[in-house]
Scaffold this motif. Structure first.
Motif, PDB file in Angstrom:
ATOM      1  N   ASP A 115       0.821  -1.212   0.000  1.00  0.00           N
ATOM      2  CA  ASP A 115       0.000   0.000   0.000  1.00  0.00           C
ATOM      3  C   ASP A 115       0.858   1.266   0.000  1.00  0.00           C
ATOM      4  O   ASP A 115       0.510   2.261  -0.646  1.00  0.00           O
ATOM      5  N   LYS A 116       1.980   1.234   0.717  1.00  0.00           N
ATOM      6  CA  LYS A 116       2.885   2.386   0.716  1.00  0.00           C
ATOM      7  C   LYS A 116       3.448   2.623  -0.688  1.00  0.00           C
ATOM      8  O   LYS A 116       3.572   3.764  -1.130  1.00  0.00           O
ATOM      9  N   LEU A 117       3.784   1.529  -1.382  1.00  0.00           N
ATOM     10  CA  LEU A 117       4.288   1.664  -2.753  1.00  0.00           C
ATOM     11  C   LEU A 117       3.230   2.270  -3.667  1.00  0.00           C
ATOM     12  O   LEU A 117       3.543   3.129  -4.504  1.00  0.00           O
ATOM     13  N   LEU A 118       1.999   1.832  -3.506  1.00  0.00           N
ATOM     14  CA  LEU A 118       0.903   2.390  -4.310  1.00  0.00           C
ATOM     15  C   LEU A 118       0.757   3.892  -4.060  1.00  0.00           C
ATOM     16  O   LEU A 118       0.639   4.683  -5.014  1.00  0.00           O
ATOM     17  N   ARG A 119       0.731   4.278  -2.790  1.00  0.00           N
ATOM     18  CA  ARG A 119       0.605   5.701  -2.460  1.00  0.00           C
ATOM     19  C   ARG A 119       1.792   6.495  -3.016  1.00  0.00           C
ATOM     20  O   ARG A 119       1.624   7.590  -3.547  1.00  0.00           O
ATOM     21  N   PHE A 120       2.985   5.937  -2.898  1.00  0.00           N
ATOM     22  CA  PHE A 120       4.183   6.586  -3.413  1.00  0.00           C
ATOM     23  C   PHE A 120       4.060   6.828  -4.926  1.00  0.00           C
ATOM     24  O   PHE A 120       4.326   7.937  -5.410  1.00  0.00           O
TER      25      PHE A 120
ATOM     26  N   ARG B 176       3.609  10.381  -7.054  1.00  0.00           N
ATOM     27  CA  ARG B 176       4.591  10.758  -8.071  1.00  0.00           C
ATOM     28  C   ARG B 176       3.958  10.945  -9.446  1.00  0.00           C
ATOM     29  O   ARG B 176       4.645  11.248 -10.405  1.00  0.00           O
ATOM     30  N   GLY B 177       2.621  10.720  -9.545  1.00  0.00           N
ATOM     31  CA  GLY B 177       1.924  10.970 -10.803  1.00  0.00           C
ATOM     32  C   GLY B 177       1.609   9.752 -11.632  1.00  0.00           C
ATOM     33  O   GLY B 177       1.246   9.886 -12.798  1.00  0.00           O
ATOM     34  N   ALA B 178       1.707   8.564 -11.054  1.00  0.00           N
ATOM     35  CA  ALA B 178       1.429   7.350 -11.830  1.00  0.00           C
ATOM     36  C   ALA B 178      -0.059   7.187 -12.120  1.00  0.00           C
ATOM     37  O   ALA B 178      -0.430   6.561 -13.103  1.00  0.00           O
ATOM     38  N   GLY B 179      -0.922   7.732 -11.274  1.00  0.00           N
ATOM     39  CA  GLY B 179      -2.359   7.655 -11.500  1.00  0.00           C
ATOM     40  C   GLY B 179      -2.859   6.227 -11.577  1.00  0.00           C
ATOM     41  O   GLY B 179      -2.559   5.391 -10.721  1.00  0.00           O
ATOM     42  N   ASP B 180      -3.618   5.935 -12.633  1.00  0.00           N
ATOM     43  CA  ASP B 180      -4.198   4.600 -12.810  1.00  0.00           C
ATOM     44  C   ASP B 180      -3.143   3.532 -13.070  1.00  0.00           C
ATOM     45  O   ASP B 180      -3.400   2.350 -12.878  1.00  0.00           O
ATOM     46  N   ALA B 181      -1.969   3.933 -13.485  1.00  0.00           N
ATOM     47  CA  ALA B 181      -0.912   2.969 -13.787  1.00  0.00           C
ATOM     48  C   ALA B 181      -0.207   2.473 -12.524  1.00  0.00           C
ATOM     49  O   ALA B 181       0.621   1.561 -12.603  1.00  0.00           O
ATOM     50  N   ALA B 182      -0.532   3.033 -11.352  1.00  0.00           N
ATOM     51  CA  ALA B 182       0.151   2.656 -10.115  1.00  0.00           C
ATOM     52  C   ALA B 182       0.020   1.163  -9.833  1.00  0.00           C
ATOM     53  O   ALA B 182       1.006   0.509  -9.464  1.00  0.00           O
ATOM     54  N   GLU B 183      -1.170   0.610 -10.011  1.00  0.00           N
ATOM     55  CA  GLU B 183      -1.365  -0.830  -9.764  1.00  0.00           C
ATOM     56  C   GLU B 183      -0.468  -1.659 -10.683  1.00  0.00           C
ATOM     57  O   GLU B 183       0.141  -2.630 -10.248  1.00  0.00           O
TER      58      GLU B 183
END
Length: 173
Positions: free
Chosen positions: A19-24, A28-35
């Motif tokens: 979850d911390k990685l997702l928030r990070f 940083r602007g990853a948006g929908d690509a974070a997952e």
């Protein structure tokens, strides 16, 4: 999930801090690509050669950051490549023009003249109503007022013109 002992610490750190990685990444602007990026981080650590990692959490954040930068660069390059392709291939293909040929222009002019002659044979008022409404874009009510006729007469004249055009179109097919 079975893992080799050398990966166990890194994988455990990933699972605890997903979850911390997702928030990070979102920050940083990853948006929908974070997952997707988090999944890529997982694939990277599973595929990496076994070995000890002194600080697993900073390592995971660095991997996530580098993957996001790579994705950003790939997206930017794709945009540049697409824009360049459009610039090179824009317009008419070599040896072609968007202008109609002389034969097509002549044919269109003859067809237009035939249509106008056919409509003019319908009578002066019909052609006036048709031109004012369809060509000049004047509302039917205003055409009726200008010509001193009823709105139903304007509608009847337009129906006459439309019927003649439909018949002409059927004949020309």
């Amino acid at each position: 999930m079975t893992t080799e002992p050398s990966h166990a610490g890194l994988e455990a750190a990933f699972l605890e801090n997903r979850d911390k990685l997702l928030r990070f990444l979102r920050a940083r602007g990853a948006g929908d690509a974070a997952e997707d990026l988090v999944q890529e981080v997982w694939l990277k650590i599973v595929a990496s050669p076994p070995g000890p990692v002194a600080a697993p959490l900073p390592y995971l954040f660095r991997v996530a950051d580098l993957l996001m930068i790579d994705r950003f660069r790939a997206t930017r390059q794709s945009g540049v490549r697409d824009r360049d392709w459009v610039e090179v291939n824009a317009g008419d293909p070599p040896g072609a023009t968007s202008q109609p040929s002389a034969e097509r222009s002549l044919s269109a002019a003859q067809e237009s003249a035939a249509v106008l002659a056919m409509i003019e044979r319908l009578g002066g008022r019909v052609i006036t109503v048709f031109r004012r409404h369809r060509i000049d874009g004047v509302a039917q009510k205003i055409v009726a007022q200008e010509l001193g006729i009823s709105l139903s007469t304007v509608e009847a004249d337009l129906r006459t013109a439309y019927r003649a055009l439909a018949e002409w179109k059927d004949k020309s097919r």
